[in-house]
Design a protein around this motif. Structure first.
Motif, short mmCIF file in Angstrom:
data_model
loop_
_atom_site.label_atom_id
_atom_site.label_comp_id
_atom_site.label_asym_id
_atom_site.label_seq_id
_atom_site.Cartn_x
_atom_site.Cartn_y
_atom_site.Cartn_z
N LYS A 305 -63.74 3.52 52.85
CA LYS A 305 -63.20 2.54 52.64
C LYS A 305 -62.26 2.15 53.69
N ASN A 306 -61.68 3.16 54.63
CA ASN A 306 -61.01 3.01 55.77
C ASN A 306 -61.70 2.80 57.25
N LEU A 307 -62.86 2.87 57.10
CA LEU A 307 -63.65 2.82 58.38
C LEU A 307 -63.41 1.57 59.12
N GLY A 308 -63.04 1.90 60.45
CA GLY A 308 -63.00 0.58 61.37
C GLY A 308 -64.11 0.53 62.52
N GLU A 309 -64.79 1.60 62.84
CA GLU A 309 -65.90 1.45 63.55
C GLU A 309 -67.04 2.62 63.25
N PHE A 325 -73.42 -1.56 53.95
CA PHE A 325 -72.11 -2.29 54.41
C PHE A 325 -71.02 -2.72 53.25
N LYS A 326 -71.51 -2.99 52.20
CA LYS A 326 -70.66 -3.69 51.28
C LYS A 326 -69.29 -2.95 51.06
N ASP A 327 -69.34 -1.69 51.10
CA ASP A 327 -67.68 -1.05 50.76
C ASP A 327 -66.98 -0.99 52.18
N LEU A 328 -67.46 -1.35 53.17
CA LEU A 328 -66.69 -1.29 54.47
C LEU A 328 -65.86 -2.56 54.81
N LYS A 329 -64.75 -2.85 53.93
CA LYS A 329 -64.26 -3.84 54.24
C LYS A 329 -63.40 -3.99 55.25
N LEU A 330 -62.80 -3.03 55.75
CA LEU A 330 -62.16 -2.98 57.03
C LEU A 330 -62.55 -2.90 58.38
N PHE A 349 -74.68 -8.88 56.09
CA PHE A 349 -73.42 -8.57 56.66
C PHE A 349 -72.03 -9.27 55.76
N GLU A 350 -72.47 -9.59 54.65
CA GLU A 350 -71.82 -10.49 53.61
C GLU A 350 -70.17 -9.74 53.35
N SER A 351 -70.09 -8.47 53.41
CA SER A 351 -68.68 -7.71 53.11
C SER A 351 -67.89 -7.64 54.45
N LEU A 352 -68.31 -7.80 55.40
CA LEU A 352 -67.77 -7.66 56.82
C LEU A 352 -66.87 -8.50 57.36
#
Length: 383
Positions: A305-309, A325-330, A349-352
């Motif tokens: 959930k906290n992944l930035g890169e 990538f749906k849970d990679l909000k950040l 890339f809908e969630s990004l």
């Protein structure tokens, strides 16, 4: 976005990007590019890396001021007194002992003549040492870089309980006993890179409760287990670049709850599973370039959930799951370049929504659709 709409039926993604750069480079903020002396535009280094002066080569920031000329032109050993790098943030700046004047008094009563002492820190570089030397037990930093040490026996550091930093890179270490680091409860930094280590026994780090920085780059390590990392409750940064790993443990972070940064570039990892990163709740940077990953299951990154890169470049991925990538909000930076991707789902890339940088270089995708990029309102760099 307009450029993609006009040319989606005429050019591949790569050609569109080149057109965009050539015609608009003077109009945009080129913070992601650097002009070399040869007046050529080259990509700047990705997050967590620094450039080697005028060269196009980039290295992990862990190599900055580690006493080694990793760049080949000395650029990585310059400006070692600044406060801008990751090394400073974690209190790991140790500089190049060979260029620092030892003006402060030595508080160690016993150490080999080939070593340089400064307060309670000892540098024994290029001393032809074949084993860990006998030194005063109040030592806090021990650098044994570029020696001829072949093994680390049980309890070899047992008297040095105040040690906070150990540097053992560029030796000939093949064997490390399971209790080699026994009793090092205060150790924070451990460098074991550029050795000949093939295996690490489970529990070898079990006393290293304060360790935050573990560097194992450039070792022929073929296999790691979840139990290998037992005891590393405080580990923040793990680097295993250019090892021979073919697979990762079932739950890689189960023993490392604070793990924030993982660099596994240049291994032989063939697959990931839905449980590989299941316990990596604190992870913000994940590098997996130059492996042999062919498929990534849909829920591989669901717990990050906290992944930035995220860097998956240079693998063998032909298709991405639609909701990968749906849970990679950040997520702010995503690199998928140099993969044989043949298809992208329309909602890939809908969630990004926080994504700022997307790298699709050296990918030819026939089904490019402008709607794929619309959710990424913060996107400022694409190639």
């Amino acid at each position: 976005m307009i450029i993609f709409l006009l040319f989606k039926h005429l050019f591949s993604l790569r050609l569109i990007t080149m057109f965009f750069l050539l015609h608009f480079i003077v109009l945009i903020n080129v913070k992601d590019f650097a002009l070399t002396q040869a007046s050529m535009i080259t990509p700047s280094c990705q997050k967590g890396y620094f450039p080697c002066g005028n060269l196009t080569k980039c290295l992990p920031r862990a190599f900055h001021c580690d006493g080694e000329d990793d760049c080949g032109n000395g650029a990585d050993e310059e400006n070692c007194g600044d406060t801008s790098g990751w090394a400073t943030i974690f209190g790991t700046v140790h500089g190049n002992a060979n260029s620092v004047a030892l003006t402060q008094k030595c508080f160690l009563k016993q150490y080999p003549q080939c070593c340089d002492c400064k307060e309670t820190e000892l540098e024994c570089v290029n001393g032809d040492l074949k084993s860990v030397p006998m030194i005063s037990n109040n030592v806090t930093l021990l650098s044994l870089k570029k020696n001829k040490i072949h093994s680390l026996p049980d309890k070899v550091f047992i008297k040095y309980t105040k040690l906070k930093k150990i540097f053992l890179q560029r030796n000939c270490i093949r064997h490390i006993s399971r209790k080699a680091f026994f009793g090092l409860y205060n150790l924070q930094i451990l460098y074991l890179n550029h050795n000949r280590i093939t295996t690490l026994r489970p529990g070898i780090f079990k006393d290293l409760h304060q360790l935050t920085w573990l560097i194992l780059d450039d070792n022929p390590i073929t296999r790691i287990s979840q139990r290998l990392f037992t005891g590393l409750n405080s580990l923040f940064f793990l680097s295993m670049v250019n090892n021979y790993l073919e697979a990762l443990p079932k739950q890689m972070c189960a023993q490392m709850p604070q793990l924030n940064w993982v660099d596994l570039e240049g291994n032989r990892i063939k697959y990931l599973t839905n449980s590989t990163f299941l316990s990596c709740n604190s992870l913000t940077v994940l590098f997996l370039p130059r492996n042999q990953i062919g498929f990534v299951p849909e829920k591989t990154f669901s717990s990050l959930k906290n992944l930035g890169e995220l860097d998956l470049s240079g693998n063998m991925i032909m298709e991405l799951s639609p909701h990968l990538f749906k849970d990679l909000k950040l997520l702010q930076k995503l690199n998928l370049s140099s993969n044989p991707l043949m298809y992208l789902h329309k909602n890939q890339f809908e969630s990004l929504k926080q994504l700022q940088s997307l790298d699709l270089e050296r990918i030819e995708i026939p089904n490019i659709n402008t709607r794929m990029f619309q959710p990424m309102k913060n996107l400022s760099h694409m190639c």
